[in-house]
Design a protein around this motif. Sequence first.
Motif, mmCIF file in Angstrom:
data_model
loop_
_atom_site.group_PDB
_atom_site.id
_atom_site.type_symbol
_atom_site.label_atom_id
_atom_site.label_comp_id
_atom_site.label_asym_id
_atom_site.label_seq_id
_atom_site.Cartn_x
_atom_site.Cartn_y
_atom_site.Cartn_z
ATOM 1 N N GLY A 162 0.811 -1.209 0.000
ATOM 2 C CA GLY A 162 0.000 0.000 0.000
ATOM 3 C C GLY A 162 0.846 1.261 0.000
ATOM 4 N N LEU A 163 1.911 1.276 0.803
ATOM 5 C CA LEU A 163 2.793 2.443 0.862
ATOM 6 C C LEU A 163 3.546 2.626 -0.446
ATOM 7 C CD1 LEU A 163 4.197 2.033 4.498
ATOM 8 C CD2 LEU A 163 2.630 3.814 3.685
ATOM 9 N N LEU A 164 3.976 1.541 -1.062
ATOM 10 C CA LEU A 164 4.672 1.640 -2.350
ATOM 11 C C LEU A 164 3.749 2.191 -3.433
ATOM 12 C CD1 LEU A 164 6.724 -1.696 -2.513
ATOM 13 C CD2 LEU A 164 7.585 0.596 -2.033
ATOM 14 N N ASP A 165 2.456 1.908 -3.296
ATOM 15 C CA ASP A 165 1.478 2.396 -4.281
ATOM 16 C C ASP A 165 0.977 3.796 -3.955
ATOM 17 O OD1 ASP A 165 1.704 0.048 -5.675
ATOM 18 O OD2 ASP A 165 -0.059 -0.897 -4.784
ATOM 19 N N GLY A 166 1.557 4.422 -2.931
ATOM 20 C CA GLY A 166 1.176 5.792 -2.597
ATOM 21 C C GLY A 166 0.012 5.904 -1.639
ATOM 22 N N GLY A 167 -0.379 4.789 -1.029
ATOM 23 C CA GLY A 167 -1.488 4.818 -0.094
ATOM 24 C C GLY A 167 -1.125 5.479 1.221
ATOM 25 N N ALA A 168 -2.145 5.884 1.967
ATOM 26 C CA ALA A 168 -1.924 6.504 3.273
ATOM 27 C C ALA A 168 -1.532 5.448 4.297
ATOM 28 C CB ALA A 168 -3.194 7.219 3.732
ATOM 29 N N PRO A 169 -0.641 5.782 5.219
ATOM 30 C CA PRO A 169 -0.258 4.824 6.259
ATOM 31 C C PRO A 169 -1.457 4.415 7.102
ATOM 32 C CG PRO A 169 1.218 6.719 6.230
ATOM 33 C CD PRO A 169 0.060 7.064 5.351
ATOM 34 N N VAL A 170 -1.447 3.190 7.552
ATOM 35 C CA VAL A 170 -2.509 2.696 8.425
ATOM 36 C C VAL A 170 -2.316 3.277 9.825
ATOM 37 C CG1 VAL A 170 -3.544 0.636 9.444
ATOM 38 C CG2 VAL A 170 -2.686 0.571 7.096
ATOM 39 N N ALA A 171 -3.375 3.843 10.390
ATOM 40 C CA ALA A 171 -3.285 4.403 11.737
ATOM 41 C C ALA A 171 -3.063 3.275 12.744
ATOM 42 C CB ALA A 171 -4.557 5.162 12.075
ATOM 43 N N ASP A 172 -2.133 3.484 13.644
ATOM 44 C CA ASP A 172 -1.865 2.464 14.662
ATOM 45 C C ASP A 172 -1.351 3.115 15.931
ATOM 46 O OD1 ASP A 172 0.630 3.264 13.851
ATOM 47 O OD2 ASP A 172 1.453 1.269 13.541
ATOM 48 N N ARG A 173 -1.338 2.341 16.999
ATOM 49 C CA ARG A 173 -0.792 2.794 18.268
ATOM 50 C C ARG A 173 0.651 2.329 18.377
ATOM 51 N NH1 ARG A 173 -4.336 -0.103 22.388
ATOM 52 N NH2 ARG A 173 -3.012 1.034 23.847
ATOM 53 N N VAL A 174 1.457 3.098 19.086
ATOM 54 C CA VAL A 174 2.874 2.776 19.190
ATOM 55 C C VAL A 174 3.095 1.411 19.826
ATOM 56 C CG1 VAL A 174 5.077 3.450 20.212
ATOM 57 C CG2 VAL A 174 3.592 5.188 19.259
ATOM 58 N N ASP A 175 2.329 1.078 20.873
ATOM 59 C CA ASP A 175 2.566 -0.210 21.526
ATOM 60 C C ASP A 175 2.202 -1.375 20.604
ATOM 61 O OD1 ASP A 175 -0.098 0.447 21.676
ATOM 62 O OD2 ASP A 175 -0.398 -0.340 23.684
ATOM 63 N N ASP A 176 1.135 -1.220 19.801
ATOM 64 C CA ASP A 176 0.793 -2.263 18.831
ATOM 65 C C ASP A 176 1.881 -2.390 17.773
ATOM 66 O OD1 ASP A 176 -1.594 -2.791 20.111
ATOM 67 O OD2 ASP A 176 -2.749 -1.418 18.855
ATOM 68 N N ARG A 177 2.406 -1.236 17.364
ATOM 69 C CA ARG A 177 3.479 -1.190 16.370
ATOM 70 C C ARG A 177 4.698 -1.951 16.874
ATOM 71 N NH1 ARG A 177 4.899 4.835 15.508
ATOM 72 N NH2 ARG A 177 2.694 4.849 14.942
ATOM 73 N N VAL A 178 5.090 -1.671 18.114
ATOM 74 C CA VAL A 178 6.281 -2.304 18.684
ATOM 75 C C VAL A 178 6.090 -3.809 18.797
ATOM 76 C CG1 VAL A 178 7.670 -2.511 20.786
ATOM 77 C CG2 VAL A 178 7.058 -0.249 19.916
ATOM 78 N N ARG A 179 4.975 -4.222 19.368
ATOM 79 C CA ARG A 179 4.750 -5.651 19.579
ATOM 80 C C ARG A 179 4.667 -6.408 18.249
ATOM 81 N NH1 ARG A 179 0.178 -6.746 21.376
ATOM 82 N NH2 ARG A 179 -0.853 -4.705 21.442
ATOM 83 N N GLY A 180 4.045 -5.787 17.252
ATOM 84 C CA GLY A 180 3.938 -6.430 15.945
ATOM 85 C C GLY A 180 5.286 -6.608 15.272
ATOM 86 N N THR A 240 9.689 1.729 16.965
ATOM 87 C CA THR A 240 8.745 2.781 17.341
ATOM 88 C C THR A 240 8.381 3.731 16.208
ATOM 89 O OG1 THR A 240 10.576 4.184 18.100
ATOM 90 C CG2 THR A 240 9.545 2.738 19.730
ATOM 91 N N ASP A 241 9.220 3.866 15.195
ATOM 92 C CA ASP A 241 8.924 4.795 14.103
ATOM 93 C C ASP A 241 7.690 4.364 13.317
ATOM 94 O OD1 ASP A 241 10.980 6.482 14.672
ATOM 95 O OD2 ASP A 241 12.268 5.902 13.011
ATOM 96 N N PRO A 242 6.954 5.320 12.749
ATOM 97 C CA PRO A 242 5.819 4.970 11.885
ATOM 98 C C PRO A 242 6.274 4.128 10.693
ATOM 99 C CG PRO A 242 5.764 7.295 12.464
ATOM 100 C CD PRO A 242 7.091 6.774 12.931
ATOM 101 N N ALA A 243 5.354 3.365 10.144
ATOM 102 C CA ALA A 243 5.686 2.463 9.033
ATOM 103 C C ALA A 243 6.315 3.207 7.861
ATOM 104 C CB ALA A 243 4.427 1.730 8.578
ATOM 105 N N ALA A 244 5.785 4.381 7.537
ATOM 106 C CA ALA A 244 6.311 5.139 6.395
ATOM 107 C C ALA A 244 7.771 5.525 6.610
ATOM 108 C CB ALA A 244 5.463 6.391 6.161
ATOM 109 N N ALA A 245 8.131 5.862 7.846
ATOM 110 C CA ALA A 245 9.521 6.244 8.136
ATOM 111 C C ALA A 245 10.448 5.039 8.032
ATOM 112 C CB ALA A 245 9.608 6.860 9.533
#
Length: 212
Positions: free
Chosen positions: A56-74, A141-146
């Motif tokens: 999705g990001l490669l196709d120019g889509g918007a990042p999926v909203a998420d919480r930092v703790d979910d991001r880290v654990r995932g 911890t960084d957002p997926a796009a970063a």
Amino acid sequence: MSALPDALPAPHPNPLAETLARLDARIAEAGADRGRLLDVRALAERTALGEGEVRGLLDGGAPVADRVDDRVRGRVRALHEAYVARSGKRAGEVGREVAERLSISPEWARRLLLGRKMPNVPDLTELAAFFGIEEGVRFFTDPAAAVLNRELGRALAELEGDADDDGPLVEFATRHGVVTLALRGQRLTRRKQEALAVMLEGLLGVDDEEAR
């Protein structure tokens, strides 16, 4: 009443969009296959992001909203799964290694690696070192796009010649008229490039001998 400014400041550019635009320009110049160069599965493994999210990001889509703790654990869970698959070790063995490194119980390590518990900053630092993550804690911890932008920045540097212009593989390709070398997203050190170039030289030499 104060005067209005002559012009509004330019909006802050989207770093990922800028990197993708530069990559697409280089890919077009080289006539390369975008799908092969920007391999979704390889990028997902290196960034610990889901393949759907990377696509999705490669196709120019918007990042999926998420919480930092979910991001880290995932991302901890994704790194663990990739490490188990790559190393051939059993999950229990990896869990014991992590438990020893973090000075925690094997059960707590198992919960961390399965993404069921949130690691603290010291544990994240040790997990980054264990999995060989150069970016350290911010990888988790960084957002997926970063995270994806950092990885694509390395690919862009290689395409633009910022990463070892005169590397052994480039010299080999130039000498033998090779148009492209597809390494499926792998970044090789100079020593590995030299070893691969020597091996390829040897194979070409065998072909030359057989043709005589």
